[in-house]
Each structure stands twice: as structure tokens, then as C-alpha cells.
Design a protein around this motif. Structure first.
Motif, mmCIF file in Angstrom:
data_model
loop_
_atom_site.group_PDB
_atom_site.id
_atom_site.type_symbol
_atom_site.label_atom_id
_atom_site.label_comp_id
_atom_site.label_asym_id
_atom_site.label_seq_id
_atom_site.Cartn_x
_atom_site.Cartn_y
_atom_site.Cartn_z
ATOM 1 N N TRP A 132 4.305 -27.973 6.478
ATOM 2 C CA TRP A 132 3.691 -26.690 6.150
ATOM 3 C C TRP A 132 4.235 -26.174 4.824
ATOM 4 N N ASN A 133 3.380 -25.543 4.044
ATOM 5 C CA ASN A 133 3.847 -24.756 2.911
ATOM 6 C C ASN A 133 4.376 -23.421 3.432
ATOM 7 N N VAL A 134 5.185 -22.737 2.619
ATOM 8 C CA VAL A 134 5.922 -21.581 3.128
ATOM 9 C C VAL A 134 5.937 -20.435 2.115
ATOM 10 N N LEU A 135 5.756 -19.222 2.620
ATOM 11 C CA LEU A 135 6.014 -18.000 1.860
ATOM 12 C C LEU A 135 7.205 -17.291 2.487
ATOM 13 N N VAL A 136 8.254 -17.084 1.701
ATOM 14 C CA VAL A 136 9.380 -16.251 2.130
ATOM 15 C C VAL A 136 9.397 -15.014 1.244
ATOM 16 N N TYR A 137 9.757 -13.867 1.826
ATOM 17 C CA TYR A 137 9.798 -12.644 1.010
ATOM 18 C C TYR A 137 10.807 -11.663 1.576
ATOM 19 N N ASP A 138 11.212 -10.720 0.735
ATOM 20 C CA ASP A 138 12.143 -9.662 1.138
ATOM 21 C C ASP A 138 11.358 -8.507 1.737
ATOM 22 N N HIS A 139 11.743 -8.088 2.941
ATOM 23 C CA HIS A 139 11.123 -6.899 3.532
ATOM 24 C C HIS A 139 11.488 -5.650 2.732
ATOM 25 N N ARG A 140 10.712 -4.598 2.923
ATOM 26 C CA ARG A 140 10.980 -3.330 2.239
ATOM 27 C C ARG A 140 12.416 -2.886 2.511
ATOM 28 N N GLY A 141 13.048 -2.398 1.455
ATOM 29 C CA GLY A 141 14.425 -1.932 1.582
ATOM 30 C C GLY A 141 15.452 -3.045 1.626
ATOM 31 N N HIS A 142 15.033 -4.284 1.394
ATOM 32 C CA HIS A 142 15.936 -5.428 1.423
ATOM 33 C C HIS A 142 15.726 -6.283 0.173
ATOM 34 N N GLY A 143 16.782 -6.949 -0.258
ATOM 35 C CA GLY A 143 16.665 -7.845 -1.387
ATOM 36 C C GLY A 143 16.095 -7.146 -2.611
ATOM 37 N N LYS A 144 15.048 -7.729 -3.178
ATOM 38 C CA LYS A 144 14.459 -7.200 -4.408
ATOM 39 C C LYS A 144 13.211 -6.365 -4.154
ATOM 40 N N SER A 145 12.851 -6.153 -2.910
ATOM 41 C CA SER A 145 11.670 -5.348 -2.600
ATOM 42 C C SER A 145 12.025 -3.871 -2.544
ATOM 43 N N ARG B 205 0.826 -1.212 0.000
ATOM 44 C CA ARG B 205 0.000 0.000 0.000
ATOM 45 C C ARG B 205 0.858 1.259 0.000
ATOM 46 N N HIS B 206 2.165 1.109 0.267
ATOM 47 C CA HIS B 206 3.063 2.256 0.308
ATOM 48 C C HIS B 206 3.760 2.496 -1.029
ATOM 49 N N GLY B 207 3.338 1.761 -2.075
ATOM 50 C CA GLY B 207 3.753 2.135 -3.414
ATOM 51 C C GLY B 207 4.944 1.421 -4.000
ATOM 52 N N TYR B 208 5.247 0.236 -3.557
ATOM 53 C CA TYR B 208 6.356 -0.532 -4.125
ATOM 54 C C TYR B 208 5.964 -2.002 -4.138
ATOM 55 N N GLU B 209 6.777 -2.820 -4.770
ATOM 56 C CA GLU B 209 6.519 -4.249 -4.846
ATOM 57 C C GLU B 209 7.313 -5.003 -3.779
ATOM 58 N N ILE B 210 6.660 -6.018 -3.219
ATOM 59 C CA ILE B 210 7.292 -6.930 -2.284
ATOM 60 C C ILE B 210 7.547 -8.223 -3.043
ATOM 61 N N LYS B 211 8.786 -8.673 -3.058
ATOM 62 C CA LYS B 211 9.161 -9.844 -3.841
ATOM 63 C C LYS B 211 9.443 -11.034 -2.929
ATOM 64 N N GLY B 212 8.964 -12.192 -3.334
ATOM 65 C CA GLY B 212 9.208 -13.398 -2.564
ATOM 66 C C GLY B 212 8.897 -14.647 -3.351
ATOM 67 N N PHE B 213 8.832 -15.790 -2.629
ATOM 68 C CA PHE B 213 8.534 -17.070 -3.253
ATOM 69 C C PHE B 213 7.594 -17.872 -2.361
ATOM 70 N N TYR B 214 6.663 -18.540 -3.022
ATOM 71 C CA TYR B 214 5.734 -19.429 -2.335
ATOM 72 C C TYR B 214 6.121 -20.858 -2.683
ATOM 73 N N VAL B 215 6.423 -21.651 -1.667
ATOM 74 C CA VAL B 215 6.857 -23.032 -1.846
ATOM 75 C C VAL B 215 5.779 -23.923 -1.250
ATOM 76 N N ALA B 216 5.136 -24.721 -2.097
ATOM 77 C CA ALA B 216 3.954 -25.474 -1.643
ATOM 78 C C ALA B 216 3.992 -26.920 -2.130
ATOM 79 N N PRO B 217 4.867 -27.742 -1.550
ATOM 80 C CA PRO B 217 4.935 -29.144 -1.966
ATOM 81 C C PRO B 217 3.864 -30.020 -1.316
ATOM 82 N N HIS B 218 3.193 -29.486 -0.274
ATOM 83 C CA HIS B 218 2.245 -30.299 0.477
ATOM 84 C C HIS B 218 0.807 -30.013 0.046
ATOM 85 N N HIS B 219 -0.029 -31.036 0.098
ATOM 86 C CA HIS B 219 -1.444 -30.886 -0.245
ATOM 87 C C HIS B 219 -2.202 -30.373 0.979
#
Length: 303
Positions: free
Chosen positions: A109-122, A65-79
Motif C-alpha cells: 500500500w502507498n501511505v499518507l502520514v500527517y501531523d494532527h492539529r496542534g501536533h508537529g508542524k500542523s 476548513r478550520h483555518g490552518y495547514e495540515i502537514k504530512g508526507f505521501y509515500v507512493a513507491p507502488h504502482h
């Protein structure tokens, strides 16, 4: 009279310059490169990078909502719709979260990892949890949209990520929030943490630097030091929280988690790891860490 005015003006200029410079240290803390993170994680026994590149995953692009993209990955091997969202600490990025990703994947558990604002690709600039809590809300919404309403959502945060999780939890007491939280080595309040680091690293008192930094942060970034305080919201958190901290942590003392645990009402657990510095509880105590997390998760499925 002119002499005293000149002295007063010079003193004000020095104080303002010091406050501005200290605020710059807060706002523009140097981030670790991907190579630095991978090198340290590998040295610590968490060589997950080749396997992560090879595994099936979905890129997550979440609009803040603050005007930028948050980048991450969703890993879901489990049903299952059950998903853990992992929040990393300051200066690192989601590469630092991969060890926790493996922990929760192994627990089903399935997992979402992401870069916080100002870090990585976010985008954006770090605010130590203040604006990050809004991005976490968007991450939770992203997972709910992805999985529907059938599963549980848990949030694991380390250091600043733990602060982010607790600030988010304090503002979400309805069904739209997460179901439970794991807070690994959070500070109790940003003000106390800055005062503690000023004393340990620079042998400086909190006054007048903190009031000046508070003024500049409000003017430049739109939040105040006192706004970043898990302690101020902890009594509002109704969902279960597992607090984790190493007894040997001298960057954010374990007394912070102990205080937050005491103030937390309702379901809660506290695991104090015997060894390891800041954010090293899992690295130095993998078996007891897993056991504490598993015990906590077991209580979630029984309620």
C-alpha cells in the motif's frame, strides 16, 4: 446571611477555578518533541528515521476548513492507487506513524502520514478527535484527488487517531468516505476516559470536574466532552473495522475496543494482543499484529 453568601461565593470560585484548570490540562497537554519521539521509537526497535529522510516522498500540505495547514508526507513507491492514511495519537506526531507506514508499504500500500492539529508542524489545537475528524476528511479528499477513483483508501488510527477515524467513519456512509478502518486502542467515550483517568491518577470523582470542564470546553473550544464519543456513532459505521487493543493496556482498557466491537454492525474483526501497554500492540506483538492486519486486508480484497 452575608457569611453564607461569602462561603457560597468562595465555593463557586473554587469550583470554577478547578474547572478552568482542568480544561487547561485537556486543551494544553504537553507535546513530545521530535527528539523524544525518535528516542523512544528507536528504543522500541523502530529506527526508521534515516531511511525515511532518504526515501522518495511528496510533501502534503492540506488546508483545514478550520483555518490552518495540515502537514504530512505521501509515500507512493507502488504502482497502485490503494492508500493507507495513518492517524497518530495525542502528544506525538507523524514520526510515531513511521512504523505503521513501513508495515503497510511492505503489504503493498502507498501511505499518507500527517501531523494532527496542534501536533508537529500542523496548526490548531488538539480536540481529541472532534475537529480532527474534519481534518481527516480533508486528508481523504486530498488522497482521492491525488489518486483518482480507482483505488481503495484505508485509515489506520492509534489511540486518539483511532478515535478520530471512528468519529469520521460515523459521519461518512457514502462513497466519499474511506473503504475500511483499523482502530488501534481507542477509547469508547471521552467522558468515560476522563472519569477513568481522574480516578486512577488523582483519585477524584468525575463530579463536579467533568460538568465544569464540559462547560468551559464548550465556551472556549466550541465542542463538548460528550461530542467525542465513538460509542455514539459506532452503530452507524457500515464499512469494515478491525479493532486492535492490548490486553495489558491500563491507560485505555481493552474493554473499550471490546465494547465498540460488540456494538459495531456489519463487517468487523477484533484482535487482542497478548502483551504491551497502551499503543504498544505492534511493538510487542509484531508478527501476530501483521497477521491480523493481513487477514483483515485479505477480506477487503475478497469483497
Amino acid at each position: 446571611m452575608k457569611k453564607w453568601l461569602a462561603v457560597f461565593g468562595s465555593a463557586c470560585a473554587v469550583f470554577l477555578a478547578a474547572g478552568f484548570a482542568f480544561t487547561n490540562l485537556i486543551m494544553f497537554m504537553k507535546k513530545k518533541t521530535d527528539e523524544d519521539i525518535m528516542k523512544k521509537e528507536t528504543a522500541d526497535g523502530h529506527d526508521r528515521f534515516d531511511s525515511f529522510q532518504a526515501m522518495e516522498k511528496e510533501e502534503a500540505v492540506i488546508l483545514s476548513r478550520h483555518g490552518y495547514e495540515i502537514k504530512g508526507f505521501y509515500v507512493a513507491p507502488h504502482h497502485t492507487a490503494n492508500t493507507m492514511i495513518i492517524c497518530h495519537g495525542v502528544t506525538v506526531n507523524s514520526f510515531n506513524s513511521l512504523k505503521y507506514m513501513d508495515l503497510f508499504l511492505n503489504l503493498g500500500w502507498n501511505v499518507l502520514v500527517y501531523d494532527h492539529r496542534g501536533h508537529g508542524k500542523s496548526g490548531g489545537r488538539t480536540s481529541y478527535g472532534y475537529f480532527e475528524k474534519d481534518d481527516l476528511e480533508e486528508a481523504v479528499n486530498w488522497v482521492r484527488h491525488k489518486t483518482g477513483d480507482g483505488g481503495q483508501i484505508g485509515i489506520h488510527g492509534e489511540s486518539m487517531g483511532a478515535v478520530t477515524a471512528l468519529l469520521y467513519a460515523g459521519g461518512h456512509q457514502d462513497e466519499n468516505g474511506a473503504d475500511f478502518y483499523i482502530a488501534d486502542c481507542p477509547f469508547a467515550s471521552f467522558r468515560d476516559q476522563l472519569a477513568y483517568r481522574l480516578k486512577r491518577e488523582f483519585r477524584l470523582p468525575p463530579w463536579p470536574l467533568l460538568p465544569l470542564a464540559d462547560f468551559f470546553l464548550r465556551m472556549r473550544e466550541g465542542y463538548r466532552i460528550r461530542d467525542v464519543s465513538p460509542l455514539s456513532v459506532i452503530s452507524r459505521i457500515q464499512q469494515p473495522v478491525l479493532f486492535i487493543h492490548s490486553k495489558e493496556d491500563d491507560y485505555i482498557p481493552s474493554a473499550c475496543s471490546e465494547l465498540l466491537h460488540r456494538r459495531k454492525r456489519g463487517p468487523k474483526m477484533l484482535y487482542l494482543a497478548e502483551s504491551g501497554g497502551h499503543a504498544m500492540s505492534y511493538t510487542k506483538n509484531p508478527e501476530s499484529y501483521r497477521k491480523a492486519v493481513q487477514t483483515f486486508l485479505d477480506t477487503m480484497t475478497q469483497t
